[in-house]
Design a protein around this motif. Sequence first.
Motif, PDB file in Angstrom:
ATOM      1  N   LEU A  73       0.836  -1.215   0.000  1.00 62.23           N
ATOM      2  CA  LEU A  73       0.000   0.000   0.000  1.00 62.23           C
ATOM      3  C   LEU A  73       0.866   1.259   0.000  1.00 62.23           C
ATOM      4  N   ALA A  74       1.949   1.208   0.781  1.00 70.13           N
ATOM      5  CA  ALA A  74       2.837   2.370   0.855  1.00 70.13           C
ATOM      6  C   ALA A  74       3.397   2.686  -0.530  1.00 70.13           C
ATOM      7  N   ASP A  75       3.796   1.634  -1.276  1.00 67.89           N
ATOM      8  CA  ASP A  75       4.321   1.825  -2.639  1.00 67.89           C
ATOM      9  C   ASP A  75       3.241   2.318  -3.573  1.00 67.89           C
ATOM     10  N   ARG A  76       2.100   1.668  -3.496  1.00 69.80           N
ATOM     11  CA  ARG A  76       1.020   1.959  -4.444  1.00 69.80           C
ATOM     12  C   ARG A  76       0.527   3.403  -4.310  1.00 69.80           C
ATOM     13  N   SER A 222     -13.342  -4.061  -0.477  1.00 66.79           N
ATOM     14  CA  SER A 222     -14.624  -4.766  -0.608  1.00 66.79           C
ATOM     15  C   SER A 222     -15.364  -4.501  -1.915  1.00 66.79           C
ATOM     16  N   LYS A 223     -15.168  -3.339  -2.498  1.00 62.28           N
ATOM     17  CA  LYS A 223     -16.033  -2.949  -3.617  1.00 62.28           C
ATOM     18  C   LYS A 223     -15.327  -3.175  -4.957  1.00 62.28           C
ATOM     19  N   ALA A 224     -14.471  -2.232  -5.356  1.00 61.04           N
ATOM     20  CA  ALA A 224     -13.810  -2.351  -6.654  1.00 61.04           C
ATOM     21  C   ALA A 224     -12.952  -3.618  -6.728  1.00 61.04           C
ATOM     22  N   TYR A 225     -12.353  -4.009  -5.626  1.00 62.28           N
ATOM     23  CA  TYR A 225     -11.432  -5.149  -5.638  1.00 62.28           C
ATOM     24  C   TYR A 225     -12.140  -6.480  -5.358  1.00 62.28           C
ATOM     25  N   GLY A 226     -13.420  -6.414  -5.042  1.00 63.53           N
ATOM     26  CA  GLY A 226     -14.220  -7.630  -4.941  1.00 63.53           C
ATOM     27  C   GLY A 226     -13.905  -8.552  -3.771  1.00 63.53           C
ATOM     28  N   LEU A 227     -13.423  -8.008  -2.645  1.00 62.05           N
ATOM     29  CA  LEU A 227     -13.081  -8.870  -1.506  1.00 62.05           C
ATOM     30  C   LEU A 227     -14.016  -8.660  -0.312  1.00 62.05           C
ATOM     31  N   ALA A 228     -15.273  -8.313  -0.561  1.00 59.36           N
ATOM     32  CA  ALA A 228     -16.185  -7.956   0.545  1.00 59.36           C
ATOM     33  C   ALA A 228     -16.235  -9.028   1.641  1.00 59.36           C
ATOM     34  N   GLY A 229     -16.221 -10.288   1.239  1.00 53.08           N
ATOM     35  CA  GLY A 229     -16.356 -11.365   2.219  1.00 53.08           C
ATOM     36  C   GLY A 229     -15.097 -11.604   3.043  1.00 53.08           C
ATOM     37  N   LEU A 230     -13.987 -11.040   2.629  1.00 52.67           N
ATOM     38  CA  LEU A 230     -12.729 -11.297   3.355  1.00 52.67           C
ATOM     39  C   LEU A 230     -12.425 -10.251   4.418  1.00 52.67           C
ATOM     40  N   GLN A 256      -4.948 -13.769   7.473  1.00 49.07           N
ATOM     41  CA  GLN A 256      -3.880 -13.904   6.460  1.00 49.07           C
ATOM     42  C   GLN A 256      -4.489 -14.062   5.073  1.00 49.07           C
ATOM     43  N   LEU A 257      -5.639 -14.741   4.997  1.00 47.91           N
ATOM     44  CA  LEU A 257      -6.314 -14.887   3.700  1.00 47.91           C
ATOM     45  C   LEU A 257      -6.623 -13.510   3.124  1.00 47.91           C
ATOM     46  N   ALA A 258      -7.149 -12.635   3.984  1.00 47.68           N
ATOM     47  CA  ALA A 258      -7.517 -11.292   3.532  1.00 47.68           C
ATOM     48  C   ALA A 258      -6.274 -10.486   3.145  1.00 47.68           C
ATOM     49  N   GLN A 259      -5.244 -10.575   3.965  1.00 48.91           N
ATOM     50  CA  GLN A 259      -4.009  -9.821   3.660  1.00 48.91           C
ATOM     51  C   GLN A 259      -3.413 -10.270   2.318  1.00 48.91           C
ATOM     52  N   ASP A 260      -3.321 -11.597   2.132  1.00 48.63           N
ATOM     53  CA  ASP A 260      -2.706 -12.100   0.895  1.00 48.63           C
ATOM     54  C   ASP A 260      -3.590 -11.791  -0.314  1.00 48.63           C
ATOM     55  N   ALA A 261      -4.908 -11.884  -0.122  1.00 45.82           N
ATOM     56  CA  ALA A 261      -5.827 -11.583  -1.230  1.00 45.82           C
ATOM     57  C   ALA A 261      -5.735 -10.103  -1.609  1.00 45.82           C
ATOM     58  N   ALA A 262      -5.557  -9.247  -0.616  1.00 40.25           N
ATOM     59  CA  ALA A 262      -5.457  -7.809  -0.902  1.00 40.25           C
ATOM     60  C   ALA A 262      -4.177  -7.513  -1.691  1.00 40.25           C
ATOM     61  N   VAL A 263      -3.071  -8.144  -1.292  1.00 40.64           N
ATOM     62  CA  VAL A 263      -1.817  -7.937  -2.040  1.00 40.64           C
ATOM     63  C   VAL A 263      -1.985  -8.444  -3.471  1.00 40.64           C
ATOM     64  N   ALA A 264      -2.561  -9.652  -3.611  1.00 37.48           N
ATOM     65  CA  ALA A 264      -2.751 -10.222  -4.960  1.00 37.48           C
ATOM     66  C   ALA A 264      -3.673  -9.319  -5.791  1.00 37.48           C
ATOM     67  N   SER A 265      -4.660  -8.696  -5.150  1.00 34.52           N
ATOM     68  CA  SER A 265      -5.595  -7.829  -5.884  1.00 34.52           C
ATOM     69  C   SER A 265      -4.901  -6.546  -6.340  1.00 34.52           C
ATOM     70  N   LEU A 266      -4.030  -6.008  -5.487  1.00 35.51           N
ATOM     71  CA  LEU A 266      -3.289  -4.810  -5.912  1.00 35.51           C
ATOM     72  C   LEU A 266      -2.414  -5.150  -7.120  1.00 35.51           C
ATOM     73  N   ARG A 267      -1.873  -6.358  -7.116  1.00 33.80           N
ATOM     74  CA  ARG A 267      -1.015  -6.758  -8.246  1.00 33.80           C
ATOM     75  C   ARG A 267      -1.836  -7.079  -9.487  1.00 33.80           C
ATOM     76  N   ASP A 270      -4.964  -3.979 -12.834  1.00 35.06           N
ATOM     77  CA  ASP A 270      -5.416  -3.630 -14.186  1.00 35.06           C
ATOM     78  C   ASP A 270      -6.691  -4.377 -14.530  1.00 35.06           C
ATOM     79  N   GLU A 271      -6.657  -5.676 -14.255  1.00 33.88           N
ATOM     80  CA  GLU A 271      -7.820  -6.500 -14.582  1.00 33.88           C
ATOM     81  C   GLU A 271      -9.038  -6.105 -13.737  1.00 33.88           C
ATOM     82  N   LEU A 272      -8.799  -5.858 -12.449  1.00 33.47           N
ATOM     83  CA  LEU A 272      -9.916  -5.507 -11.561  1.00 33.47           C
ATOM     84  C   LEU A 272     -10.495  -4.146 -11.929  1.00 33.47           C
ATOM     85  N   LEU A 273      -9.627  -3.206 -12.269  1.00 34.68           N
ATOM     86  CA  LEU A 273     -10.134  -1.885 -12.634  1.00 34.68           C
ATOM     87  C   LEU A 273     -10.832  -1.919 -13.997  1.00 34.68           C
TER      88      LEU A 273
END
Length: 359
Positions: A73-76, A222-230, A256-267, A270-273
């Motif tokens: 997040l700090a980088d992004r 939860s919204k644009a990145y689609g991780l509401a349930g995590l 940890q599931l949420a943390q790893d999913a958030a990192v994977a979503s930031l990476r 392009d596809e999510l946006l």
Amino acid sequence: MSETSPKLRAELDGIPTYRPGRPAAAGGPAAYKLSSNENPYPPLPGVMETVMAAAGTFNRYPDMACSGLMSELADRFGVPLEHLATGTGSVGVAQQLVQATSGPGDEVIYAWRSFEAYPIITQVSGASSVQVPLTAGEVHDLDAMAEAITDRTRLIFICNPNNPTGTVVRRAELERFLDRVPSDVLVVLDEAYREFIRDADVPDGIEIYRHRPNVAVLRTFSKAYGLAGLRVGFAVAHERVAAALRKTAVPFGVTQLAQDAAVASLRAEDELLGRVGSLVCERARVYESLVKQGWTVPETQANFVWLRLGDRTVDFAAACEAAGVMVRPFAGEGVRITIGEEEANDLLLHTADAFRRQL
Ligand code: PMP
């Protein structure tokens, strides 16, 4: 033996309950859920794989500091690590913000109607809510909000875009408002729907926070990145505030599931946006069709539209449910309709048209 029950805090009396959007009933006529502002797209395969891998270690506690996610997040966002705090969804972080600033005798100001968690988390903290009505155009009344500030005010929420109306506050008016807020009052820009904004005059809260020490920004996966349930969200705030957020966080709250999913979503941003772009096109189609049908719809920059139906709200929601779409009614006020998959939006438009014709 005494017959009395455990003593509970008096502040909890009369607290409004959070009403989640109703799901589509299994086997019932409603097949589509447009009631919770969720992302209708299923998880990306790559994000799913990351979550499955993280699931293999859920006998262990997660990384309490969310270090991997924080550095991503700090980088992004180009902010120091010390300016970040995470929580169980942005609603969790919002609660941390209230806990960190406000208690009995203090006041929290926000527009009304706005996100329904604000009154709840304020009352839980023991502070008082000061609700400032939206304008006739369903927009934050920033002048009235500035006038509502007293020496008891500790925190002000600006929900941009506003849930449930979808309306926005633009740069010049927001800066003018912030100039009027005392520097010891925290202003929280709740940008849960930031990625859906296409109006260039709506400021990016993170740019505003950089030059205003009393501004914090709330964002969510939860919204644009689609991780509401995590359940993972974060705040960007100056160091003292961010440190206070870490103090008021539930330890190990973000899995940890949420943390790893958030990192994977930031990476996979392009596809999510890209998906967000498709939803924004659908939003334009739904908005224009409703206007063509004769509805008055406030201009929306979020993934939902608002119809102020007044005393016809509940009937409209029932008609939608019978047709196969769940929407979110606020009885006596209006209906919030999430932009969903194309078929769901078609069904909604068809139902809205039929409802309007029989008025
Ligand atoms: N802020 C606003 C304005 C919202 O509408 C929502 C979700 N309904 C949230 C925060 C919280 O979302 P989450 O906790 O899933 O991040």
